[in-house]
Design an enzyme around this catalytic site. Structure first.
Site, PDB file in Angstrom:
ATOM      1  N   ASP A  49       0.852  -1.197   0.000  1.00 53.31           N
ATOM      2  CA  ASP A  49       0.000   0.000   0.000  1.00 53.31           C
ATOM      3  C   ASP A  49       0.887   1.247   0.000  1.00 53.31           C
ATOM      4  O   ASP A  49       1.567   1.539   0.975  1.00 53.31           O
ATOM      5  CB  ASP A  49      -0.879   0.016   1.256  1.00 53.31           C
ATOM      6  CG  ASP A  49      -1.810   1.230   1.277  1.00 53.31           C
ATOM      7  OD1 ASP A  49      -2.857   1.174   0.603  1.00 53.31           O
ATOM      8  OD2 ASP A  49      -1.483   2.235   1.941  1.00 53.31           O
ATOM      9  N   TYR A  54       3.066   9.624  -0.407  1.00 52.54           N
ATOM     10  CA  TYR A  54       4.158   9.033   0.385  1.00 52.54           C
ATOM     11  C   TYR A  54       5.533   9.193  -0.276  1.00 52.54           C
ATOM     12  O   TYR A  54       6.549   8.952   0.362  1.00 52.54           O
ATOM     13  CB  TYR A  54       3.914   7.541   0.657  1.00 52.54           C
ATOM     14  CG  TYR A  54       2.605   7.188   1.320  1.00 52.54           C
ATOM     15  CD1 TYR A  54       1.784   8.159   1.885  1.00 52.54           C
ATOM     16  CD2 TYR A  54       2.169   5.870   1.380  1.00 52.54           C
ATOM     17  CE1 TYR A  54       0.575   7.830   2.475  1.00 52.54           C
ATOM     18  CE2 TYR A  54       0.966   5.530   1.975  1.00 52.54           C
ATOM     19  CZ  TYR A  54       0.166   6.515   2.509  1.00 52.54           C
ATOM     20  OH  TYR A  54      -1.030   6.168   3.087  1.00 52.54           O
ATOM     21  N   LYS A  79      -2.682   5.818  -4.361  1.00 49.51           N
ATOM     22  CA  LYS A  79      -3.768   6.781  -4.108  1.00 49.51           C
ATOM     23  C   LYS A  79      -3.506   8.108  -4.789  1.00 49.51           C
ATOM     24  O   LYS A  79      -2.370   8.596  -4.786  1.00 49.51           O
ATOM     25  CB  LYS A  79      -3.903   7.026  -2.595  1.00 49.51           C
ATOM     26  CG  LYS A  79      -3.837   5.761  -1.753  1.00 49.51           C
ATOM     27  CD  LYS A  79      -3.970   6.035  -0.267  1.00 49.51           C
ATOM     28  CE  LYS A  79      -3.688   4.790   0.564  1.00 49.51           C
ATOM     29  NZ  LYS A  79      -2.264   4.508   0.793  1.00 49.51           N
ATOM     30  N   HIS A 112      -7.636   9.504  -2.216  1.00 52.67           N
ATOM     31  CA  HIS A 112      -7.034   9.462  -0.869  1.00 52.67           C
ATOM     32  C   HIS A 112      -7.964  10.013   0.222  1.00 52.67           C
ATOM     33  O   HIS A 112      -7.957   9.536   1.350  1.00 52.67           O
ATOM     34  CB  HIS A 112      -5.716  10.245  -0.888  1.00 52.67           C
ATOM     35  CG  HIS A 112      -4.726   9.807   0.134  1.00 52.67           C
ATOM     36  ND1 HIS A 112      -3.388   9.658  -0.125  1.00 52.67           N
ATOM     37  CD2 HIS A 112      -4.861   9.476   1.443  1.00 52.67           C
ATOM     38  CE1 HIS A 112      -2.761   9.254   0.974  1.00 52.67           C
ATOM     39  NE2 HIS A 112      -3.633   9.144   1.933  1.00 52.67           N
TER      40      HIS A 112
HETATM   41  N1  LIG Z   1      -5.410   6.353   3.545  1.00 59.80           N
HETATM   42  C1  LIG Z   1      -4.864   7.056   4.527  1.00 59.80           C
HETATM   43  O1  LIG Z   1      -5.212   8.233   4.743  1.00 59.80           O
HETATM   44  C2  LIG Z   1      -3.839   6.413   5.405  1.00 59.80           C
HETATM   45  C3  LIG Z   1      -3.466   7.033   6.607  1.00 59.80           C
HETATM   46  C4  LIG Z   1      -2.511   6.397   7.413  1.00 59.80           C
HETATM   47  C5  LIG Z   1      -1.972   5.172   7.003  1.00 59.80           C
HETATM   48  N2  LIG Z   1      -2.336   4.607   5.831  1.00 59.80           N
HETATM   49  C6  LIG Z   1      -1.753   3.312   5.362  1.00 59.80           C
HETATM   50  O2  LIG Z   1      -1.807   2.356   6.428  1.00 59.80           O
HETATM   51  C7  LIG Z   1      -0.481   1.893   6.702  1.00 59.80           C
HETATM   52  C8  LIG Z   1      -0.328   1.537   8.169  1.00 59.80           C
HETATM   53  O3  LIG Z   1      -0.616   2.645   9.004  1.00 59.80           O
HETATM   54  P1  LIG Z   1       0.486   3.530   9.748  1.00 59.80           P
HETATM   55  O4  LIG Z   1       1.767   3.467   9.010  1.00 59.80           O
HETATM   56  O5  LIG Z   1      -0.137   4.865   9.979  1.00 59.80           O
HETATM   57  O6  LIG Z   1       0.638   2.876  11.174  1.00 59.80           O
HETATM   58  P2  LIG Z   1       0.679   1.409  11.805  1.00 59.80           P
HETATM   59  O7  LIG Z   1       0.932   0.383  10.767  1.00 59.80           O
HETATM   60  O8  LIG Z   1      -0.486   1.293  12.675  1.00 59.80           O
HETATM   61  O9  LIG Z   1       1.955   1.545  12.745  1.00 59.80           O
HETATM   62  C9  LIG Z   1       3.235   1.780  12.252  1.00 59.80           C
HETATM   63  C10 LIG Z   1       4.152   2.059  13.434  1.00 59.80           C
HETATM   64  O10 LIG Z   1       4.276   0.890  14.249  1.00 59.80           O
HETATM   65  C11 LIG Z   1       5.638   0.477  14.313  1.00 59.80           C
HETATM   66  N3  LIG Z   1       5.649  -0.987  14.236  1.00 59.80           N
HETATM   67  C12 LIG Z   1       5.375  -1.768  13.179  1.00 59.80           C
HETATM   68  N4  LIG Z   1       5.437  -3.064  13.504  1.00 59.80           N
HETATM   69  C13 LIG Z   1       5.768  -3.114  14.802  1.00 59.80           C
HETATM   70  C14 LIG Z   1       5.974  -4.176  15.709  1.00 59.80           C
HETATM   71  N5  LIG Z   1       5.842  -5.440  15.343  1.00 59.80           N
HETATM   72  N6  LIG Z   1       6.315  -3.867  16.997  1.00 59.80           N
HETATM   73  C15 LIG Z   1       6.439  -2.584  17.383  1.00 59.80           C
HETATM   74  N7  LIG Z   1       6.245  -1.531  16.571  1.00 59.80           N
HETATM   75  C16 LIG Z   1       5.902  -1.794  15.277  1.00 59.80           C
HETATM   76  C17 LIG Z   1       6.318   1.119  13.117  1.00 59.80           C
HETATM   77  O11 LIG Z   1       7.676   1.387  13.387  1.00 59.80           O
HETATM   78  P3  LIG Z   1       8.851   0.836  12.417  1.00 59.80           P
HETATM   79  O12 LIG Z   1       8.539   1.288  11.027  1.00 59.80           O
HETATM   80  O13 LIG Z   1      10.060   1.468  12.991  1.00 59.80           O
HETATM   81  O14 LIG Z   1       8.832  -0.653  12.575  1.00 59.80           O
HETATM   82  C18 LIG Z   1       5.551   2.436  12.997  1.00 59.80           C
HETATM   83  O15 LIG Z   1       6.047   3.381  13.911  1.00 59.80           O
HETATM   84  C19 LIG Z   1       0.385   3.089   6.272  1.00 59.80           C
HETATM   85  O16 LIG Z   1       1.743   2.791   6.217  1.00 59.80           O
HETATM   86  C20 LIG Z   1      -0.286   3.447   4.973  1.00 59.80           C
HETATM   87  O17 LIG Z   1       0.078   2.532   3.965  1.00 59.80           O
HETATM   88  C21 LIG Z   1      -3.288   5.194   5.036  1.00 59.80           C
END
Ligand SMILES: NC(=O)c1ccc[n+]([C@@H]2O[C@H](COP(=O)([O-])OP(=O)(O)OC[C@H]3O[C@@H](n4cnc5c(N)ncnc54)[C@H](OP(=O)(O)O)[C@@H]3O)[C@@H](O)[C@H]2O)c1
Length: 285
Positions: A49, A54, A79, A112
């Protein structure tokens, strides 16, 4: 519920979509990100994704190109960030995405957020791109119930809505609407951006199941039927940890308790454009 990392769901347009993948928000435009994507694909992550916003579509393209990865093996979501410039802006962004991703089609192309206006004009043009085979499935992100209703009034039902989803932010009204209208629900920030991983209740659950807090949260998403895309860029160990969620099941009681616990302490971790009004959506006819 016996899911595997290769499990797919059928979208309302007939295409199959993996239920699990790697998110790339805030993954740098760097060779380290390319390597993480290569590692993820080699481990068996079936979905990536990314987004225009990004600035790492190039890294996805490089990972696929330089490593003899069969394009059909990977489901790519990207997106369109701004709908402000209508049809023309869409074409510019879409062609850029294709070029950077080094591909001639996108598996799932999302608007998005409902914030730039011209949404219907853009959506209509995305259908044209779909007819030309350049987009397989059309979706939206951060669309609230009202936005989805406006789309429906215009005759459009997206295949997917990607919204923030974890126990602390459940968006129940949107989830219910999507379920009723057969729109697949893709949850973002499934780990709450990491903010809740040290929560004492979550730690208790992780001890009970001999899993990590991250794995409990990813499992909560999967058992709710949400397509989930945890992000990590810190290395192969976390990639492995986050995919190692298909060998256990949270009991119905623990699912219910975690759901209720999160609801009591409700909190989102990012932006929330799901309640933007019509002025941000653009004219509806
Ligand atoms: N459509 C939208 O508006 C929107 C908004 C937000 C996100 N998204 C999508 O959703 C994806 C996921 O959401 P997100 O990136 O916001 O947050 P998330 O996946 O909920 O959390 C990511 C965070 O958790 C840490 N992490 C990952 N695996 C871990 C583990 N096993 N143990 C401890 N910490 C861990 C990562 O650090 P490290 O990287 O250092 O491991 C990072 O700081 C995004 O990357 C994006 O593709 C979409």
């Amino acid at each position: 519920m016996s899911f595997t990392i290769a499990s797919r769901i059928r979208l309302n347009d007939g295409h199959l979509m993996p239920i699990f993948g790697l998110g790339l928000y805030q993954a740098a435009s760097s060779s380290k990100t390319t390597q993480i994507i290569i590692d993820a694909i080699r481990l068996g992550y079936p979905l990536i994704d990314t987004a225009e916003l990004y600035r790492n579509e190039t890294q996805v393209g490089e990972a696929i190109k330089n490593n003899n990865i069969n394009r059909e093996q990977i489901f790519i979501t990207t997106k369109l960030f701004r709908t402000n410039d209508g049809r023309q802006g869409l074409h510019k962004s879409f062609n850029n995405s294709l070029q950077q991703l080094n591909t001639n089609y996108i598996d799932l192309y999302l608007i998005h957020a409902p914030q730039g206006g011209h949404v219907l004009e853009v959506y209509k043009e995305m259908i044209q791109l779909q007819k030309e085979g350049k987009i397989r499935s059309i979706g939206v992100s951060n669309f609230g119930v009202q936005h989805l209703k406006w789309l429906k009034q215009a005759g459009f039902i997206p295949a997917v809505n990607q919204i923030e989803l974890h126990p602390w932010w459940q968006n129940e009204d949107i989830v219910d609407y999507c379920r009723i209208n057969n729109i697949a629900i893709m949850g973002y920030s499934p780990l709450g951006k990491g903010h809740f991983l040290n929560d004492s209740y979550l730690i208790k659950l992780s001890q009970k199941y001999n899993k990590t807090s991250a794995q409990i949260l990813i499992r909560w998403s999967i058992q709710n039927g949400f397509i989930t895309i945890p992000k990590t860029t810190s290395g192969i160990e976390r990639l492995q940890e986050n995919m190692n969620v298909f060998d256990f099941i949270l009991s119905d009681e623990d699912m219910k308790d975690l759901t209720n616990y999160g609801k009591k302490n409700s909190q989102n971790t990012g932006w929330d454009p799901t309640k933007n009004g019509k002025e941000k959506f653009g004219p509806i006819s």
